[in-house]
Design a protein around this motif. Structure first.
Motif, PDB file in Angstrom:
ATOM      1  N   ILE A 286     -10.677  -4.922   8.762  1.00  0.00           N
ATOM      2  CA  ILE A 286      -9.338  -5.526   8.636  1.00  0.00           C
ATOM      3  C   ILE A 286      -8.904  -6.081   9.990  1.00  0.00           C
ATOM      4  O   ILE A 286      -8.379  -7.186  10.093  1.00  0.00           O
ATOM      5  CB  ILE A 286      -8.334  -4.497   8.056  1.00  0.00           C
ATOM      6  CG1 ILE A 286      -8.593  -4.361   6.543  1.00  0.00           C
ATOM      7  CG2 ILE A 286      -6.889  -4.886   8.346  1.00  0.00           C
ATOM      8  CD1 ILE A 286      -7.774  -3.300   5.835  1.00  0.00           C
TER       9      ILE A 286
ATOM     10  N   SER B  96      -6.040  -8.905   4.823  1.00  0.00           N
ATOM     11  CA  SER B  96      -4.891  -8.005   4.610  1.00  0.00           C
ATOM     12  C   SER B  96      -3.635  -8.733   5.047  1.00  0.00           C
ATOM     13  O   SER B  96      -3.704  -9.788   5.675  1.00  0.00           O
ATOM     14  CB  SER B  96      -5.067  -6.707   5.389  1.00  0.00           C
ATOM     15  OG  SER B  96      -4.901  -6.960   6.755  1.00  0.00           O
ATOM     16  N   ASP B  97      -2.523  -8.138   4.683  1.00  0.00           N
ATOM     17  CA  ASP B  97      -1.212  -8.704   4.994  1.00  0.00           C
ATOM     18  C   ASP B  97      -0.700  -8.114   6.293  1.00  0.00           C
ATOM     19  O   ASP B  97      -0.055  -7.065   6.293  1.00  0.00           O
ATOM     20  CB  ASP B  97      -0.255  -8.299   3.863  1.00  0.00           C
ATOM     21  CG  ASP B  97       0.131  -9.455   2.997  1.00  0.00           C
ATOM     22  OD1 ASP B  97       0.030 -10.593   3.475  1.00  0.00           O
ATOM     23  OD2 ASP B  97       0.562  -9.204   1.851  1.00  0.00           O
TER      24      ASP B  97
ATOM     25  N   LYS C  72       0.221  -4.138   5.260  1.00  0.00           N
ATOM     26  CA  LYS C  72       0.711  -3.483   4.041  1.00  0.00           C
ATOM     27  C   LYS C  72      -0.399  -2.660   3.404  1.00  0.00           C
ATOM     28  O   LYS C  72      -1.533  -3.142   3.277  1.00  0.00           O
ATOM     29  CB  LYS C  72       1.210  -4.539   3.062  1.00  0.00           C
ATOM     30  CG  LYS C  72       2.485  -5.203   3.544  1.00  0.00           C
ATOM     31  CD  LYS C  72       3.023  -6.168   2.505  1.00  0.00           C
ATOM     32  CE  LYS C  72       4.265  -6.857   3.079  1.00  0.00           C
ATOM     33  NZ  LYS C  72       4.662  -8.017   2.275  1.00  0.00           N
ATOM     34  N   ASP C  73      -0.062  -1.444   2.986  1.00  0.00           N
ATOM     35  CA  ASP C  73      -1.024  -0.602   2.270  1.00  0.00           C
ATOM     36  C   ASP C  73      -1.357  -1.268   0.934  1.00  0.00           C
ATOM     37  O   ASP C  73      -0.483  -1.789   0.246  1.00  0.00           O
ATOM     38  CB  ASP C  73      -0.445   0.798   2.036  1.00  0.00           C
ATOM     39  CG  ASP C  73      -1.518   1.810   1.666  1.00  0.00           C
ATOM     40  OD1 ASP C  73      -1.809   2.694   2.478  1.00  0.00           O
ATOM     41  OD2 ASP C  73      -2.079   1.696   0.544  1.00  0.00           O
ATOM     42  N   ILE C  74      -2.642  -1.234   0.565  1.00  0.00           N
ATOM     43  CA  ILE C  74      -3.104  -1.878  -0.668  1.00  0.00           C
ATOM     44  C   ILE C  74      -2.559  -1.162  -1.910  1.00  0.00           C
ATOM     45  O   ILE C  74      -2.485  -1.751  -2.984  1.00  0.00           O
ATOM     46  CB  ILE C  74      -4.650  -1.918  -0.672  1.00  0.00           C
ATOM     47  CG1 ILE C  74      -5.178  -3.026  -1.574  1.00  0.00           C
ATOM     48  CG2 ILE C  74      -5.265  -0.578  -1.046  1.00  0.00           C
ATOM     49  CD1 ILE C  74      -6.669  -3.292  -1.388  1.00  0.00           C
ATOM     50  N   SER C  75      -2.157   0.086  -1.750  1.00  0.00           N
ATOM     51  CA  SER C  75      -1.671   0.883  -2.882  1.00  0.00           C
ATOM     52  C   SER C  75      -0.344   1.534  -2.485  1.00  0.00           C
ATOM     53  O   SER C  75      -0.265   2.731  -2.200  1.00  0.00           O
ATOM     54  CB  SER C  75      -2.737   1.933  -3.221  1.00  0.00           C
ATOM     55  OG  SER C  75      -2.263   2.827  -4.167  1.00  0.00           O
TER      56      SER C  75
END
Ligand code: 5GP
Ligand code: ZN
Length: 121
Positions: free
Chosen positions: A17, A24-25, A37-40
């Motif tokens: 990442i 990723s954001d 940002k967390d993916i979940s």
């Protein structure tokens, strides 16, 4: 795992990442850390803040790298402020197996935007 240039490890998803090979954001980046940002997401705001240097867990913090952790908390407070978390928030670190760590690149969760419960499971 092999240590590549700049403290990056191959086979580490967070190192990927950082170097952009996994998208990723990003919400913040400086010379020491990135935040994304967390993916979940587990709350309306769920950001992960990580050092660019590959450090496995809190168990590997010592006098040579503890300055990075202080910096991560500075960034967390700044992001919480920018994201309107004036009612409060939580910073979480899971360390190793019993702590529930699933990615072995140290990271701090910044969670907020709802009432968080305690105690943790
Ligand atoms: P841990 O369980 O180790 O404390 O936290 C790891 C976190 O990383 C989890 O909340 C998980 O959702 C998040 N995560 C795992 N893989 C990815 C990914 O590829 N991208 C993003 N943005 N988050 C990830
Ligand atoms: Zn890594």
């Amino acid at each position: 795992m092999e240590r590549l240039g700049g403290g990056i490890m191959d086979n580490c998803i967070f190192c990927k990442i950082i170097n952009g090979s996994i998208p990723s954001d990003f919400v913040y980046e400086d010379e020491k850390v990135v935040a994304f940002k967390d993916i979940s997401p587990q709350a309306p705001v769920h950001i992960l803040i990580i050092p660019k240097e590959h450090i496995e867990s809190v168990d590997d913090i010592d006098e040579t790298n503890s300055h990075i952790i202080g910096h991560i908390f500075e960034v967390a407070a700044k992001l919480a402020n920018e994201m309107g978390l004036e009612k409060g928030y939580r910073i979480v670190n899971n360390c190793k197996e019993h702590g529930g760590q699933s990615v072995n690149h140290i990271h701090f969760h910044l969670l907020g935007g709802r009432q968080l419960l305690w105690p943790a499971g």
